[in-house]
Scaffold this active site. Structure first.
Site, PDB file in Angstrom:
ATOM      1  N   ARG A   1      53.792  67.587 -32.323  1.00 31.65           N
ATOM      2  CA  ARG A   1      54.307  66.204 -32.243  1.00 31.65           C
ATOM      3  C   ARG A   1      54.613  65.650 -33.624  1.00 31.65           C
ATOM      4  O   ARG A   1      55.356  64.686 -33.773  1.00 31.65           O
ATOM      5  CB  ARG A   1      53.296  65.252 -31.575  1.00 31.65           C
ATOM      6  CG  ARG A   1      52.925  65.515 -30.128  1.00 31.65           C
ATOM      7  CD  ARG A   1      54.098  65.739 -29.263  1.00 31.65           C
ATOM      8  NE  ARG A   1      54.369  67.166 -29.129  1.00 31.65           N
ATOM      9  CZ  ARG A   1      55.507  67.663 -28.663  1.00 31.65           C
ATOM     10  NH1 ARG A   1      56.474  66.864 -28.293  1.00 31.65           N
ATOM     11  NH2 ARG A   1      55.696  68.968 -28.585  1.00 31.65           N
TER      12      ARG A   1
ATOM     13  N   ASP B   1      64.250  70.616 -15.650  1.00 30.99           N
ATOM     14  CA  ASP B   1      63.646  70.433 -16.976  1.00 30.99           C
ATOM     15  C   ASP B   1      62.136  70.632 -16.847  1.00 30.99           C
ATOM     16  O   ASP B   1      61.587  70.487 -15.763  1.00 30.99           O
ATOM     17  CB  ASP B   1      63.971  69.019 -17.469  1.00 30.99           C
ATOM     18  CG  ASP B   1      63.676  68.886 -18.953  1.00 30.99           C
ATOM     19  OD1 ASP B   1      63.432  69.917 -19.609  1.00 30.99           O
ATOM     20  OD2 ASP B   1      63.683  67.743 -19.447  1.00 30.99           O
ATOM     21  N   GLU B   2      61.487  70.935 -17.948  1.00 26.29           N
ATOM     22  CA  GLU B   2      60.033  71.139 -17.953  1.00 26.29           C
ATOM     23  C   GLU B   2      59.623  72.141 -16.871  1.00 26.29           C
ATOM     24  O   GLU B   2      58.660  71.932 -16.141  1.00 26.29           O
ATOM     25  CB  GLU B   2      59.292  69.810 -17.732  1.00 26.29           C
ATOM     26  CG  GLU B   2      59.679  68.697 -18.689  1.00 26.29           C
ATOM     27  CD  GLU B   2      59.104  68.872 -20.088  1.00 26.29           C
ATOM     28  OE1 GLU B   2      58.524  69.945 -20.380  1.00 26.29           O
ATOM     29  OE2 GLU B   2      59.259  67.938 -20.893  1.00 26.29           O
TER      30      GLU B   2
ATOM     31  N   GLN C   1      54.144  75.163 -23.772  1.00 30.31           N
ATOM     32  CA  GLN C   1      53.805  73.764 -23.550  1.00 30.31           C
ATOM     33  C   GLN C   1      53.429  73.494 -22.098  1.00 30.31           C
ATOM     34  O   GLN C   1      53.517  72.354 -21.625  1.00 30.31           O
ATOM     35  CB  GLN C   1      54.968  72.867 -23.965  1.00 30.31           C
ATOM     36  CG  GLN C   1      55.232  72.898 -25.460  1.00 30.31           C
ATOM     37  CD  GLN C   1      56.312  71.910 -25.872  1.00 30.31           C
ATOM     38  OE1 GLN C   1      56.105  70.708 -25.848  1.00 30.31           O
ATOM     39  NE2 GLN C   1      57.472  72.423 -26.238  1.00 30.31           N
TER      40      GLN C   1
ATOM     41  N   LYS D   1      66.071  70.203 -27.320  1.00 26.04           N
ATOM     42  CA  LYS D   1      66.240  70.536 -25.918  1.00 26.04           C
ATOM     43  C   LYS D   1      67.036  69.469 -25.165  1.00 26.04           C
ATOM     44  O   LYS D   1      68.002  69.788 -24.464  1.00 26.04           O
ATOM     45  CB  LYS D   1      64.863  70.705 -25.272  1.00 26.04           C
ATOM     46  CG  LYS D   1      64.935  71.016 -23.805  1.00 26.04           C
ATOM     47  CD  LYS D   1      63.571  70.922 -23.167  1.00 26.04           C
ATOM     48  CE  LYS D   1      63.136  69.464 -23.082  1.00 26.04           C
ATOM     49  NZ  LYS D   1      61.882  69.292 -22.321  1.00 26.04           N
ATOM     50  N   THR D   2      66.616  68.231 -25.328  1.00 23.98           N
ATOM     51  CA  THR D   2      67.272  67.178 -24.558  1.00 23.98           C
ATOM     52  C   THR D   2      68.744  67.051 -24.928  1.00 23.98           C
ATOM     53  O   THR D   2      69.619  66.955 -24.057  1.00 23.98           O
ATOM     54  CB  THR D   2      66.550  65.836 -24.773  1.00 23.98           C
ATOM     55  OG1 THR D   2      65.163  66.033 -24.559  1.00 23.98           O
ATOM     56  CG2 THR D   2      67.062  64.788 -23.809  1.00 23.98           C
TER      57      THR D   2
END
Length: 792
Positions: free
Chosen positions: A654, A274-275, A305, A45-46
């Site tokens: 993770r 974002d998020e 998430q 994503k980043t």
DNA sequence: AATCAATGTTTTTTT
DNA sequence: AACATTGATT
């Protein structure tokens, strides 16, 4: 010619971005209109977002096939482009210049991130691709962007001026208490924390006290509404904002002042969030207003998430995005580059049990992997010892790095047992979050001085420090002062002039003189100098020593650290005023400070803190009903359970290589032993993916209760902190343990596991002291000083 | 006003 | 169990 030009252009750009997969490229090349990028865990994503912004800055709408032939493009240019395209090379500067089309100016881009750390990282990475001008972008958290807007505009709201201070949760709580008392209620019937909860969730929904009162359908809620009203009034009187108010007031600004809105909405051609799954109603309105000018809004997130519902985040924002913006483009990033397929399968199966979610499924091209390990343990100490033993095996026998390992848990309190076990096994670790530097008394006091200096209307900070250090100004005096201030409609500080009672007058008078003196100095000097001056002027060192030798040192160390933090901001970020410094410190959280990557330590943190991170080996402790999922009360709703499940999903995703779960049959909670069943989430993982270890032995039995136990005093501060321990333990007075810095070469020490040894080297850092010790039985080892006991 | 013992409360997660 | 707050005592 235009057709060939466009084809070549397309080819060349695809070459430049060919390190991205098709969906990622689509995300990069789509910049007009409303876009929803559903980015699964570990889907790059980043990288995608960074390239997307870099692309806008470098090429504008170059990929838009309808664009006309740019000036200066001739047959020669095409030939040149052909050569690059045929060679499969990315365009050089010459071609890049030719195919630029309406490049986006960085200052026309606004990007919201979840943390300051994410903002800084993104800024750096974009600059690396698109050049230094990227620094002109507006990128930051909702709070920092809003503060930036408010500093220039807040005086439109009566009572506020640009010197406003920001109240953290503790300050807000104090203010709520004041309001409760003033209205004649007591703290038992109206618990400040509860009331603050109501106020917070009202603000998340953009509700004013009046709105709140309208929907209040009980006597109690009505009263809470009145407290809310008074609270808002006082915030304004004190020229202060709480965290939520920062957002609300900005929305109000944009709503009530069309000129301001139009100016900002006109400025921001492209808005990126974002998020997005963690945004609330207030933030949604803010985004809408700011993106209203050009209609180019791109939101990135993953509904699976969404783990901040408890603080007002509305998962429907992301779920309903497609419905709200009918013509939007939806791009799903489902290829995972992080985890093994075993881990992904498990995560997919677990999250499938949620009903309120967007359909999607992570996949990876990397097959197989280690099964998920599952351990049953006796209690939390047994569990912790098991984790420590596993880590030791990994890092000593299999030569893995400590920094590749993370231990995650649902609540901070679980860290204690794990810390003990890691210390005992001499495993270096750091804890993220937990006790925060800025929450420490001495720091809060010092910061309160700074706040009152910047903003004399801040009665909360004044009350905090008016008798710190002790100068004989007690509760009754403060009450009198407060009453007088209310009557006269001035700040408490100004009300000092109106006190005429002899003794009190003298005391208050000298306090005021001190204040003036500090104010004069601090408004003319750098923050680091200001802090230093306050420490000296208040003679804090001696004051602390009066209260206790041992605490004095750590407190002073913390204050010194505050000076260095200020100096660092001055140097790195060009901070020059106390006001700027305050803004930094209140909006900066522990996880925001960039870690030095060179310390090879195991990371301990909550799952919330782990969002966005990845580790080769992940341990998840406390997989028990009531603990995880955390059950708050009987009537926990299905949606809360789904949030817990998403949290579990975040934990699983993770891990890159191996995931280890454990649960304890009993656990100390609230001071009593409680018995729990294994978490329901464990059952949701298909058995074929799990290796349940037969319980061979209880790790506790080997070496804990009998030998010496570590005094439970060494809570290692979280990194940003880089701060020393909170207060030194009272125990260390009684016991003989040497202070952490007092080891020197040649000292004899004993370790609970390795036996007797001699110190060969002392390595002290901010966070811990590492000793190189020659053990009689097993040779040379590096041990954290906390883990050994001095001999003789 | 300051100190200390008793009492009560808490532990979800954070900008 | 650990900590904050309250109330009684000096």
């Amino acid at each position: 010619m235009i057709t060939e030009f466009n084809d070549l252009k397309r080819k060349l750009l695809e070459t430049e971005f060919n390190h991205l997969n098709d969906m990622q490229q689509k995300a990069v090349f789509t910049s007009k209109g409303h876009t929803l990028i559903l980015a699964g865990a570990g889907s790059g994503k980043t990288t995608t977002v960074v390239n997307k912004i870099a692309y806008m800055i470098k090429y504008g709408n170059a990929y838009d096939p309808s664009s006309s032939l740019p000036k200066g493009v001739d047959e020669n240019t095409l030939a040149y482009m052909r050569a690059f395209a045929d060679g499969g090379m990315a365009p050089d500067d010459f071609i890049a210049e030719k195919i630029r089309h309406n490049p986006v100016k960085p200052y026309n881009i606004l990007a919201f991130t979840f943390t300051n750390k994410a903002a800084n990282e993104m800024k750096e990475r974009i600059a690396a691709v698109a050049g230094a001008e990227a620094a002109d972008m507006w990128i930051g958290t909702f709070h920092s962007i809003c503060v930036k807007i408010l500093r220039r505009n807040i005086d439109k709201f009566f009572g506020y001026n640009s010197n406003f201070v920001i109240y953290d949760t503790a300050d807000a709580k104090t203010l709520v208490k004041t309001c409760i008392h003033q209205l004649g209620f007591n703290e038992k019937d109206y618990k400040p924390a509860d009331v603050l909860g109501y106020i917070g969730s009202a603000k998340d929904k953009l509700m004013s006290p009046d709105d709140f009162l309208e929907t209040a359908d009980s006597y109690r809620l009505e009263n809470i509404g009145r407290i809310f009203q008074l609270y808002q009034q006082k915030l304004r009187e004190y020229n202060a904002l709480d965290f939520d108010e920062i957002i609300c007031l900005t929305v109000k600004l944009l709503t009530e002042y069309p000129d301001v809105r139009e100016k900002l909405a006109g400025k921001f051609h492209y808005v990126l969030v974002d998020e997005y799954q963690d945004t609330n109603k207030a933030q949604y309105e803010l985004i809408s207003a700011l993106a209203s000018g050009h209609g180019n809004l791109c939101v990135v997130g993953d509904d699976d998430q969404s783990i901040y519902g408890w603080r007002g985040a509305d998962i429907q924002n992301i779920i309903d995005f497609e419905d709200n913006y009918k013509n939007c483009t939806v791009i799903k990033l489902e290829q995972n580059y992080r985890s093994t397929s075993i881990i992904l399968d498990a995560a997919n199966e677990v999250i499938r049990n949620n009903t309120n979610r967007k359909d999607k499924k992570l996949w990876t091209s990397a097959p197989g992997g280690d099964k998920i390990a599952l351990y049953e343990r006796d209690d939390e100490r047994d569990e912790a010892n098991g984790i420590a033993a596993d880590i030791e095996k990994l890092c000593l026998d299999e030569a893995q790095q400590y920094s590749d390992v993370a231990v995650l848990y649902r609540t901070h309190t679980q860290s204690r047992a794990i810390e003990d076990a890691l210390i005992k096994n001499a495993i270096p670790y750091r804890i993220v979050g937990g006790l925060k530097f800025y929450d420490r008394k001495e720091i809060k006091d010092l910061v309160a001085y700074l706040k009152i200096i910047v903003n004399p209307a801040d009665n909360i900070s004044l009350k905090r420090i008016i008798n710190v250090p002790k100068r004989g100004i007690g509760d009754s005096t403060v009450e009198k002062l407060e009453q007088l201030a209310t009557e006269k409609g001035v700040s408490m500080l100004d009300a000092i002039a109106d006190i005429d009672d002899g003794k009190t007058k003298t005391k208050l008078g000298s306090f005021y003189e001190l204040y003036e003196k500090l104010k004069n100095f601090c408004s003319a000097n750098l923050p680091s100098k200001a802090i230093d001056e306050i420490i000296n002027e208040l003679n804090l060192q001696e004051e602390y020593i009066k209260e206790g030798e041992i605490e004095a040192q750590t407190r002073m160390e913390n204050l010194e650290e505050l000076i260095s933090v200020a100096a660092e901001y001055e140097e790195k970020d060009g901070i020059t005023t106390v006001s700027e410094f305050l803004e930094y410190t209140t909006l900066m959280t522990d996880t925001d400070v960039t870690e030095e990557d060179d310390d090879n330590t195991v990371t301990l943190m909550t799952i919330h803190a782990a969002k966005g991170l990845e580790f080769t080996y992940v341990f998840l402790a406390g997989c028990e009903e009531e603990v995880f999922p955390k059950i708050v009360d009987e009537e926990d709703t299905e949606s809360e359970l789904e949030e817990e499940r998403r949290l579990f999903y975040v934990a699983l995703t993770r891990a890159k290589k191996k995931m280890t779960l454990s649960y304890a049959n009993s656990r100390m909670m609230y001071g009593r032993t409680q018995y729990h069943f294994p978490s329901r989430f464990i059952d949701e993982i298909p058995a074929r993916l799990v290796d349940k270890e037969v319980k061979e032995k209880a790790y506790t039995s080997g070496y804990s209760s009998s030998g010496f136990t570590m005094p439970d005093i060494y809570s290692k501060p979280s990194k940003p902190a880089q701060f020393k321990y909170n207060t030194m333990p009272k125990q260390s007075l009684k016991t003989d343990y040497k202070d952490k810095t007092s080891y020197s070469v040649g000292d004899k020490v004993s370790h609970v596991k390795f036996g007797v040894g001699t110190v060969a080297e002392v390595n002290a850092s901010d966070a811990m002291t590492v000793l190189t010790i020659d053990f009689e039985t097993c040779g040379r080892k590096n041990i954290v000083s906390k883990a050994v006991k001095p001999l003789e």
